[in-house]
Write a protein that holds these residues in place. Structure first.
Motif, PDB file in Angstrom:
ATOM      1  N   ARG A 124      -7.313   3.541   4.773  1.00  0.00           N
ATOM      2  CA  ARG A 124      -7.622   1.763   4.999  1.00  0.00           C
ATOM      3  C   ARG A 124      -7.896   1.343   3.761  1.00  0.00           C
ATOM      4  O   ARG A 124      -7.860   0.121   3.544  1.00  0.00           O
ATOM      5  CB  ARG A 124      -8.783   1.935   5.945  1.00  0.00           C
ATOM      6  CG  ARG A 124      -8.842   2.271   7.307  1.00  0.00           C
ATOM      7  CD  ARG A 124     -10.065   1.827   8.416  1.00  0.00           C
ATOM      8  NE  ARG A 124     -11.216   2.304   7.951  1.00  0.00           N
ATOM      9  CZ  ARG A 124     -11.699   3.720   8.187  1.00  0.00           C
ATOM     10  NH1 ARG A 124     -11.215   4.151   9.199  1.00  0.00           N
ATOM     11  NH2 ARG A 124     -12.921   4.045   7.748  1.00  0.00           N
ATOM     12  N   ASN A 125      -8.251   1.963   2.676  1.00  0.00           N
ATOM     13  CA  ASN A 125      -8.433   1.374   1.459  1.00  0.00           C
ATOM     14  C   ASN A 125      -7.216   0.816   0.927  1.00  0.00           C
ATOM     15  O   ASN A 125      -7.095   0.080  -0.156  1.00  0.00           O
ATOM     16  CB  ASN A 125      -9.170   2.279   0.398  1.00  0.00           C
ATOM     17  CG  ASN A 125     -10.639   2.326   0.609  1.00  0.00           C
ATOM     18  OD1 ASN A 125     -11.175   1.668   1.449  1.00  0.00           O
ATOM     19  ND2 ASN A 125     -11.329   3.516   0.566  1.00  0.00           N
ATOM     20  N   LYS A 126      -5.888   1.358   1.282  1.00  0.00           N
ATOM     21  CA  LYS A 126      -4.739   1.158   0.539  1.00  0.00           C
ATOM     22  C   LYS A 126      -3.859   0.462   1.664  1.00  0.00           C
ATOM     23  O   LYS A 126      -3.088  -0.508   1.080  1.00  0.00           O
ATOM     24  CB  LYS A 126      -3.987   2.489   0.198  1.00  0.00           C
ATOM     25  CG  LYS A 126      -4.572   3.348  -0.980  1.00  0.00           C
ATOM     26  CD  LYS A 126      -4.390   2.605  -2.199  1.00  0.00           C
ATOM     27  CE  LYS A 126      -2.961   2.392  -2.665  1.00  0.00           C
ATOM     28  NZ  LYS A 126      -2.851   1.706  -3.857  1.00  0.00           N
TER      29      LYS A 126
ATOM     30  N   GLY B   4       0.817  -1.095  -0.050  1.00  0.00           N
ATOM     31  CA  GLY B   4      -0.034   0.064  -0.075  1.00  0.00           C
ATOM     32  C   GLY B   4       0.796   1.277  -0.091  1.00  0.00           C
ATOM     33  O   GLY B   4       0.454   2.209  -0.595  1.00  0.00           O
TER      34      GLY B   4
ATOM     35  N   THR C  33       2.165  -6.008  -4.925  1.00  0.00           N
ATOM     36  CA  THR C  33       0.924  -5.893  -5.121  1.00  0.00           C
ATOM     37  C   THR C  33      -0.091  -6.909  -5.936  1.00  0.00           C
ATOM     38  O   THR C  33      -1.220  -6.808  -5.701  1.00  0.00           O
ATOM     39  CB  THR C  33       0.606  -4.321  -5.251  1.00  0.00           C
ATOM     40  OG1 THR C  33       0.957  -4.072  -6.589  1.00  0.00           O
ATOM     41  CG2 THR C  33       0.884  -3.397  -4.248  1.00  0.00           C
TER      42      THR C  33
ATOM     43  N   THR D 255      -6.673  -5.356   2.340  1.00  0.00           N
ATOM     44  CA  THR D 255      -6.570  -4.204   2.910  1.00  0.00           C
ATOM     45  C   THR D 255      -7.180  -4.167   4.212  1.00  0.00           C
ATOM     46  O   THR D 255      -8.122  -4.852   4.566  1.00  0.00           O
ATOM     47  CB  THR D 255      -7.096  -3.106   2.124  1.00  0.00           C
ATOM     48  OG1 THR D 255      -8.512  -3.391   1.911  1.00  0.00           O
ATOM     49  CG2 THR D 255      -6.603  -3.251   0.370  1.00  0.00           C
ATOM     50  N   ASN D 256      -6.777  -2.751   4.993  1.00  0.00           N
ATOM     51  CA  ASN D 256      -7.562  -2.692   6.310  1.00  0.00           C
ATOM     52  C   ASN D 256      -9.079  -2.539   5.992  1.00  0.00           C
ATOM     53  O   ASN D 256     -10.087  -3.099   6.973  1.00  0.00           O
ATOM     54  CB  ASN D 256      -6.976  -1.407   6.920  1.00  0.00           C
ATOM     55  CG  ASN D 256      -5.822  -1.811   7.413  1.00  0.00           C
ATOM     56  OD1 ASN D 256      -5.013  -0.784   8.173  1.00  0.00           O
ATOM     57  ND2 ASN D 256      -4.915  -2.929   7.404  1.00  0.00           N
TER      58      ASN D 256
ATOM     59  N   ARG E 143      -3.221 -12.491  -1.228  1.00  0.00           N
ATOM     60  CA  ARG E 143      -4.688 -11.907  -0.979  1.00  0.00           C
ATOM     61  C   ARG E 143      -5.462 -12.901  -0.354  1.00  0.00           C
ATOM     62  O   ARG E 143      -5.338 -14.094  -0.206  1.00  0.00           O
ATOM     63  CB  ARG E 143      -5.184 -11.583  -2.137  1.00  0.00           C
ATOM     64  CG  ARG E 143      -4.166 -10.531  -2.752  1.00  0.00           C
ATOM     65  CD  ARG E 143      -5.002  -9.830  -4.227  1.00  0.00           C
ATOM     66  NE  ARG E 143      -4.249  -8.758  -4.740  1.00  0.00           N
ATOM     67  CZ  ARG E 143      -3.916  -7.554  -4.656  1.00  0.00           C
ATOM     68  NH1 ARG E 143      -4.794  -6.943  -3.322  1.00  0.00           N
ATOM     69  NH2 ARG E 143      -3.153  -6.803  -5.116  1.00  0.00           N
TER      70      ARG E 143
ATOM     71  N   THR F  74      -2.357  -2.195   4.084  1.00  0.00           N
ATOM     72  CA  THR F  74      -2.460  -3.657   3.843  1.00  0.00           C
ATOM     73  C   THR F  74      -2.406  -4.307   5.275  1.00  0.00           C
ATOM     74  O   THR F  74      -1.712  -3.503   6.328  1.00  0.00           O
ATOM     75  CB  THR F  74      -1.677  -4.304   3.135  1.00  0.00           C
ATOM     76  OG1 THR F  74      -0.214  -4.101   3.251  1.00  0.00           O
ATOM     77  CG2 THR F  74      -1.906  -3.841   1.672  1.00  0.00           C
TER      78      THR F  74
END
Length: 340
Positions: free
Chosen positions: A102-104, A28, A50, A72-73, A56, A106
């Motif tokens: 939080r969208n980015k 992130g 990434t 991601t968070n 993932r 990890t």
């Protein structure tokens, strides 16, 4: 920002194999890029992970869950299984950072984020964590964000993660992958080293190792989980102190208790003596105060952090009152009950 080489890894093991001196992993980038811009971190090469699908996803693992390092968070906090079985984790994540971050950010990156000690961020100041042997400007400087447990004369910096505190209270394990493809697991509480005389060595990760995942144990039925975070402003601020509590009552007494603390140590802090004080006791302020006394026996304060002693005491007592049903949750306090 200094020039650097960029490499896109094609497998987790290949990423680990490239982690030699001067190389950093980027996912992130929410902490790394900031540090590179002010030249606190100056990697000569970045290894981009990434696009590695193997890192993932959230999947069953026995009776628990395996959380990939690249989750991601935002994904983690919103996952229905997390909200139902491990709501403490969701609450802690939502208590930190902005929605955009939080969208980015990890899972792996959150655990490995660097301290927010102002002397670490200021390259004009001495910092053993940034430059071993340089000294610690915080020792004689201003330091209300510094740690009060687990420090040394070489470093008083506190770890900033909210997520890690919740994971510690939940008994999570970190899955570490080596360049050979072999894996090992360590408790979240043992991932970060105490500073000792080498505060620059922040984790137990060895050369050629990366975080692959975090493992949550089976949900704990009939528990009540509380995350209480005290900060300078109501949102998007790091904790002055935080408390994660997982408590189970049986016949009016505390049968199980797991406590973890943030904003007060170089890693999520747990004290077995404080937890043991609670077991078998009838919930009440006197019992909770005794647990706080046991916790604070180990505190070593900088002059600017002495305020954290009464603050942590009150926060622990308040969290335990909520976790045992003595009071309703206060506004802004994250509490959840896990059904049988």
């Amino acid at each position: 920002m200094r020039a650097f080489d960029y490499v896109r890894a094609d497998s987790p093991a290949a990423a680990a194999a490239q982690l030699e001196e001067g190389t950093s992993v980027i996912a992130g980038g929410t902490n790394l890029l900031d540090l590179m811009k002010i030249q606190v971190m100056t990697p000569s090469r970045l290894v981009d992970i990434t696009r590695l699908d193997a890192l993932r996803g959230i999947s069953p693992a026995g009776e628990g869950l395996r959380i990939g390092a690249l989750v991601t968070n935002a994904e983690l906090a919103a996952d229905g299984r997390i909200r139902e079985g491990w709501p403490l984790l969701s609450r802690a994540i939502l208590a930190g950072a902005s929605a955009q971050i939080r969208n980015k950010a990890t899972t792996g990156g959150n655990l490995l984020q660097r301290t927010r000690c102002p002397y670490f961020y200021d390259t004009a100041m001495a910092c053993n964590k940034r430059s071993p042997g340089q000294g610690c400007a915080a020792a004689e400087g201003a330091g209300r964000m510094l740690a009060i447990f687990g420090t040394s004369e070489h470093c008083r910096a506190a770890h900033p993660s909210d997520m890690a505190v919740a994971l510690a209270a939940l008994g999570a394990q970190v899955e570490i992958l080596s360049a050979s493809g072999a894996t090992r697991q360590v408790p979240v509480t043992e991932l970060h080293r105490l500073p000792g005389d080498r505060p620059d060595r922040e984790t137990v990760l060895e050369a050629g190792e990366i975080i692959a995942a975090v493992h949550l144990p089976a949900p704990q039925p009939q528990t009540r989980q509380v995350y209480r975070k005290v900060r300078d402003r109501a949102s998007y601020a790091f904790a002055l102190v935080s408390v994660a509590a997982v408590v189970r009552l049986e016949e009016g007494r505390i049968a199980e208790a797991s406590l973890a603390f943030g904003g007060v140590a170089p890693r999520p802090w747990m004290d077995p003596h404080a937890q043991e004080t609670l077991i078998g006791g009838v919930p009440g302020d006197a019992l909770f105060a005794r647990a706080a006394d046991r916790l604070l026996e180990q505190a070593d304060c900088h002059p600017d952090t002495e305020f954290k002693l009464p603050l942590l005491r009150r926060s622990l007592v308040a969290a335990l009152r909520e976790a045992t049903g003595m009071t309703d949750p206060a506004p802004g306090v994250e509490t959840a009950r896990i059904p049988a």
